[in-house]
Design a protein around this motif. Structure first.
Motif, PDB file in Angstrom:
ATOM      1  N   ALA A   1       0.815  -1.211   0.000  1.00  0.00           N
ATOM      2  CA  ALA A   1       0.000   0.000   0.000  1.00  0.00           C
ATOM      3  C   ALA A   1       0.851   1.265   0.000  1.00  0.00           C
ATOM      4  N   ALA A   2       2.091   1.159   0.483  1.00  0.00           N
ATOM      5  CA  ALA A   2       2.975   2.329   0.538  1.00  0.00           C
ATOM      6  C   ALA A   2       3.791   2.513  -0.727  1.00  0.00           C
ATOM      7  N   ALA A   3       3.702   1.577  -1.655  1.00  0.00           N
ATOM      8  CA  ALA A   3       4.508   1.633  -2.874  1.00  0.00           C
ATOM      9  C   ALA A   3       3.826   2.483  -3.942  1.00  0.00           C
TER      10      ALA A   3
ATOM     11  N   LEU B   1      -9.342   9.082   6.366  1.00  0.00           N
ATOM     12  CA  LEU B   1      -9.625   7.643   6.472  1.00  0.00           C
ATOM     13  C   LEU B   1      -9.319   6.909   5.171  1.00  0.00           C
ATOM     14  N   GLN B   2      -9.220   7.647   4.071  1.00  0.00           N
ATOM     15  CA  GLN B   2      -8.932   7.021   2.780  1.00  0.00           C
ATOM     16  C   GLN B   2      -7.455   7.047   2.419  1.00  0.00           C
ATOM     17  N   LEU B   3      -6.588   7.503   3.333  1.00  0.00           N
ATOM     18  CA  LEU B   3      -5.153   7.482   3.046  1.00  0.00           C
ATOM     19  C   LEU B   3      -4.720   6.069   2.678  1.00  0.00           C
ATOM     20  N   ALA B   4      -3.927   5.975   1.614  1.00  0.00           N
ATOM     21  CA  ALA B   4      -3.502   4.659   1.134  1.00  0.00           C
ATOM     22  C   ALA B   4      -2.590   3.948   2.126  1.00  0.00           C
ATOM     23  N   ALA B   5      -1.806   4.704   2.897  1.00  0.00           N
ATOM     24  CA  ALA B   5      -0.858   4.118   3.847  1.00  0.00           C
ATOM     25  C   ALA B   5      -0.548   5.166   4.913  1.00  0.00           C
ATOM     26  N   ARG B   6       0.116   4.739   5.968  1.00  0.00           N
ATOM     27  CA  ARG B   6       0.468   5.669   7.054  1.00  0.00           C
ATOM     28  C   ARG B   6       1.878   6.208   6.833  1.00  0.00           C
ATOM     29  N   THR B   7       2.079   6.806   5.685  1.00  0.00           N
ATOM     30  CA  THR B   7       3.399   7.306   5.309  1.00  0.00           C
ATOM     31  C   THR B   7       3.302   8.755   4.878  1.00  0.00           C
TER      32      THR B   7
ATOM     33  N   ALA C   1       1.907   9.101   1.315  1.00  0.00           N
ATOM     34  CA  ALA C   1       0.455   8.966   1.203  1.00  0.00           C
ATOM     35  C   ALA C   1      -0.243  10.270   1.571  1.00  0.00           C
ATOM     36  N   LEU C   2       0.268  10.976   2.579  1.00  0.00           N
ATOM     37  CA  LEU C   2      -0.320  12.265   2.927  1.00  0.00           C
ATOM     38  C   LEU C   2      -0.075  13.287   1.819  1.00  0.00           C
ATOM     39  N   VAL C   3       1.136  13.315   1.275  1.00  0.00           N
ATOM     40  CA  VAL C   3       1.421  14.232   0.175  1.00  0.00           C
ATOM     41  C   VAL C   3       0.449  13.974  -0.977  1.00  0.00           C
ATOM     42  N   TRP C   4       0.214  12.712  -1.286  1.00  0.00           N
ATOM     43  CA  TRP C   4      -0.725  12.363  -2.348  1.00  0.00           C
ATOM     44  C   TRP C   4      -2.127  12.860  -2.020  1.00  0.00           C
TER      45      TRP C   4
END
Length: 252
Positions: A100-102, A138-144, A147-150
């Motif tokens: 999910a973080a890739a 809640l829809q963030l793809a990952a806890r990275t 993912a927030l930047v996206w």
């Protein structure tokens, strides 16, 4: 940290750019030449590509190193596309998000990748995250950080910003909230590429007569036509045109 590449042009087998060149993205996963932070990009990889007549890209992502994935080698050998984005990942911090973080992250017609790190993550980015609606958090793809930047970029895209503005404004916001962050972002919708050089290397190879452009963290060969993008710059490109716009940090 991380290496990525986007291509627009005549359809080619993905391997033509991702694994065949002497200094391809696959090789950059263990031996990058211009990476300023980190040394091995073995914490995940992915590729997203567009099929003719379909505006929504397909993706293939995995959590491990790209060099050990034989399916990736088979896929890139037979899949042909005129637009794709690929990345190899060096994790910012240990985590359990895996695939999910890739990158590439995706929504609708867009593919996105982040090369870099948000400094003092997650504390410094807290106010920006808090400004997002709970549903988007809640829809963030990952806890990275990526993912927030996206999520910040996607919000602007959905509000109608063009691809350049959708990258430039979050970069300014993040650089103000977390000074010293490295924010090389890469985005495509299959017709246009937008990218930022902010703290790490970014290059492009344009062939307007052939309707072909490659934007990448670093050159995958020694072609003398590669051009380096200055730091603090927004790049926007189509198959026939590349534009560079200086970026300025937001005053505190």
């Amino acid at each position: 940290m991380c290496r990525h590449l986007a291509y627009l042009g005549p359809p080619v087998a993905l391997e033509r750019l991702l694994s065949e060149p002497e200094h391809s993205l696959v090789r950059q996963s263990w031996q990058p030449r211009r990476q300023r932070f980190g040394t091995v990009n073995a914490d995940g990889f992915g590729v997203g590509w567009y099929a003719e007549g379909d505006p929504v890209p397909a993706r293939y992502r995995r959590a491990g190193p790209v060099w050990g994935d034989l399916t990736f080698a088979d896929l890139t050998r037979v899949v042909r596309s005129g637009a794709f984005l690929a990345a190899v990942r060096d994790a910012t911090l240990p985590g359990a998000d895996g695939e999910a973080a890739a990158a590439p992250f995706a929504s609708g017609p867009w593919l996105f990748s982040h090369n870099g790190a948000v400094r003092d993550w997650p504390d410094a980015a807290g106010p920006l995250a808090a400004a997002l609606p709970p549903r988007e958090l809640l829809q963030l793809a990952a806890r990275t950080d990526s993912a927030l930047v996206w999520a910040l970029v996607l919000r602007r895209l959905l509000e109608g910003d063009d691809v350049g503005t959708a990258l430039a404004e979050p970069v300014r916001e993040l650089s103000t909230a977390a000074p010293g962050s490295r924010l090389n972002l890469l985005l495509t919708d299959g017709a246009t590429i937008a990218a930022t050089a902010w703290g790490d290397s970014l290059w492009y190879l344009a062939e307007p007569a052939a309707g072909r452009v490659v934007v990448a963290s670093e050159p995958h060969d020694d072609d003398a036509r590669w051009c380096e993008v200055p730091d603090r710059t927004l790049l926007t490109a189509t198959r026939t045109r590349v534009a560079l716009t200086p970026l300025k940090e937001t005053s505190p």
